[in-house]
Design a protein around this motif. Structure first.
Motif, PDB file in Angstrom:
ATOM      1  N   THR A  68       0.825  -1.203   0.000  1.00 39.00           N
ATOM      2  CA  THR A  68       0.000   0.000   0.000  1.00 39.00           C
ATOM      3  C   THR A  68       0.860   1.255   0.000  1.00 39.00           C
ATOM      4  O   THR A  68       0.623   2.195  -0.777  1.00 39.00           O
TER       5      THR A  68
ATOM      6  N   ARG B 107       1.130   3.940  -3.263  1.00 40.10           N
ATOM      7  CA  ARG B 107       0.826   5.368  -3.179  1.00 40.10           C
ATOM      8  C   ARG B 107       2.045   6.207  -3.567  1.00 40.10           C
ATOM      9  O   ARG B 107       1.902   7.281  -4.169  1.00 40.10           O
TER      10      ARG B 107
ATOM     11  N   SER C 226      -3.916   9.285  -5.945  1.00 44.52           N
ATOM     12  CA  SER C 226      -4.410   8.173  -5.126  1.00 44.52           C
ATOM     13  C   SER C 226      -5.469   8.699  -4.176  1.00 44.52           C
ATOM     14  O   SER C 226      -5.598   9.906  -3.966  1.00 44.52           O
TER      15      SER C 226
ATOM     16  N   VAL D  39      -7.052   1.512  -0.685  1.00 43.46           N
ATOM     17  CA  VAL D  39      -6.705   2.734  -1.407  1.00 43.46           C
ATOM     18  C   VAL D  39      -7.006   2.549  -2.886  1.00 43.46           C
ATOM     19  O   VAL D  39      -7.068   1.418  -3.397  1.00 43.46           O
TER      20      VAL D  39
ATOM     21  N   VAL E 107      -5.331   3.508  -6.441  1.00 42.45           N
ATOM     22  CA  VAL E 107      -4.029   3.923  -6.963  1.00 42.45           C
ATOM     23  C   VAL E 107      -4.011   3.716  -8.469  1.00 42.45           C
ATOM     24  O   VAL E 107      -4.877   3.048  -9.037  1.00 42.45           O
TER      25      VAL E 107
END
Length: 263
Positions: A81, A85, A91, A109, A111
């Motif tokens: 993660t 990012r 993102s 997330v 991205v």
């Protein structure tokens, strides 16, 4: 009055409607919500939306807010993660409201796909580096174990010059096995103290050269079995000592107590 009170008691209370989730927290970056209820985009009217952005107090789909090209990375792999990012110019954090806890919980997330691919390559490179490091460490530990077993066998032959070489090596390998908890792995054993070495030899003689194991299997207590074989152990040790000094079969008892010398 009594009738009025009875009617008041019998009147069911109205159940208040469930309160809607509070507004999502204001993040330092972009925030995307996984809605609990069906929502439609206020701009293009598409829906129900799996993910949305609250803009101006109304839901918007990802395409309408120019986030539709991003891919979802679920939470769970912190390194992936973080790197995804880092590798993405754009993102967003994805959250969902938890009714039981009364707060928004992070789900993952969004991205860029190319950034995620680069992040995965970095993580794989790290995994390969860790694998190679583990292999090197295992080789180093194996070499250390071989050197220690050789030193332990040499110490046995020093104390018991007449002990067969292969037998000394077998005793040393057994007593010094890593993770075994045997006497060779104790502090005294690693220091090659006489008590620890004698304790390992006595344990080997007890199991290999006497009927000690058969006595235990027949129900004889450990202390009684050791008493019965003490003479036999002493004879073997006397034969292995060049100077003919008497060796106490209980030598090193303080060292091997609780250390699994008889294993």
């Amino acid at each position: 009055m009594a009738g009025t009170a009875r009617r008041a008691r019998s009147t069911p209370l109205a159940t208040p409607p469930l309160a809607p989730p509070p507004a999502p927290p204001t993040p330092r970056g972009l925030l995307v919500v996984q809605p609990l209820r069906k929502r439609h985009c206020a701009g293009c009217r598409r829906g129900p939306l799996p993910l949305l952005v609250v803009e101006g107090g109304v839901p918007r789909c990802l395409d309408c807010v120019d986030l539709g090209h991003l891919v979802f990375l679920p939470r769970g792999d912190t390194a992936l993660t973080r790197r995804a990012r880092e590798e993405s110019a754009l993102s967003a954090v994805v959250v969902r409201f938890d009714r039981r806890r009364g707060r928004y919980e992070r789900q993952g997330v969004l991205v860029e796909e190319s950034g995620l691919a680069r992040a995965e390559e970095r993580c794989l490179a790290d995994a390969e580096a860790r694998r190679r490091r583990r292999v090197r460490d295992a080789g180093r530990r194996a070499a250390e174990d071989v050197r220690f077993a050789e030193a332990f066998a040499a110490r046995i032959r020093h104390l018991f010059p007449a002990c067969p070489e292969d037998r000394a090596e077998a005793i040393a390998a057994h007593a010094s096995a890593r993770g075994s908890g045997r006497v060779g792995r104790s502090a005294a054993g690693r220091a090659l103290s006489e008590g620890a070495v004698v304790s390992a030899v006595v344990a080997s003689v007890r199991h290999v050269d006497t009927p000690y194991d058969q006595l235990l299997m027949s129900g004889v207590s450990r202390h009684e079995a050791r008493r019965r074989i003490a003479v036999g152990v002493e004879e073997v040790l006397r034969g292995w000592r060049a100077d003919g000094l008497r060796a106490d079969p209980a030598a090193g008892r303080e060292v091997d107590a609780g250390r699994g010398a008889d294993r």
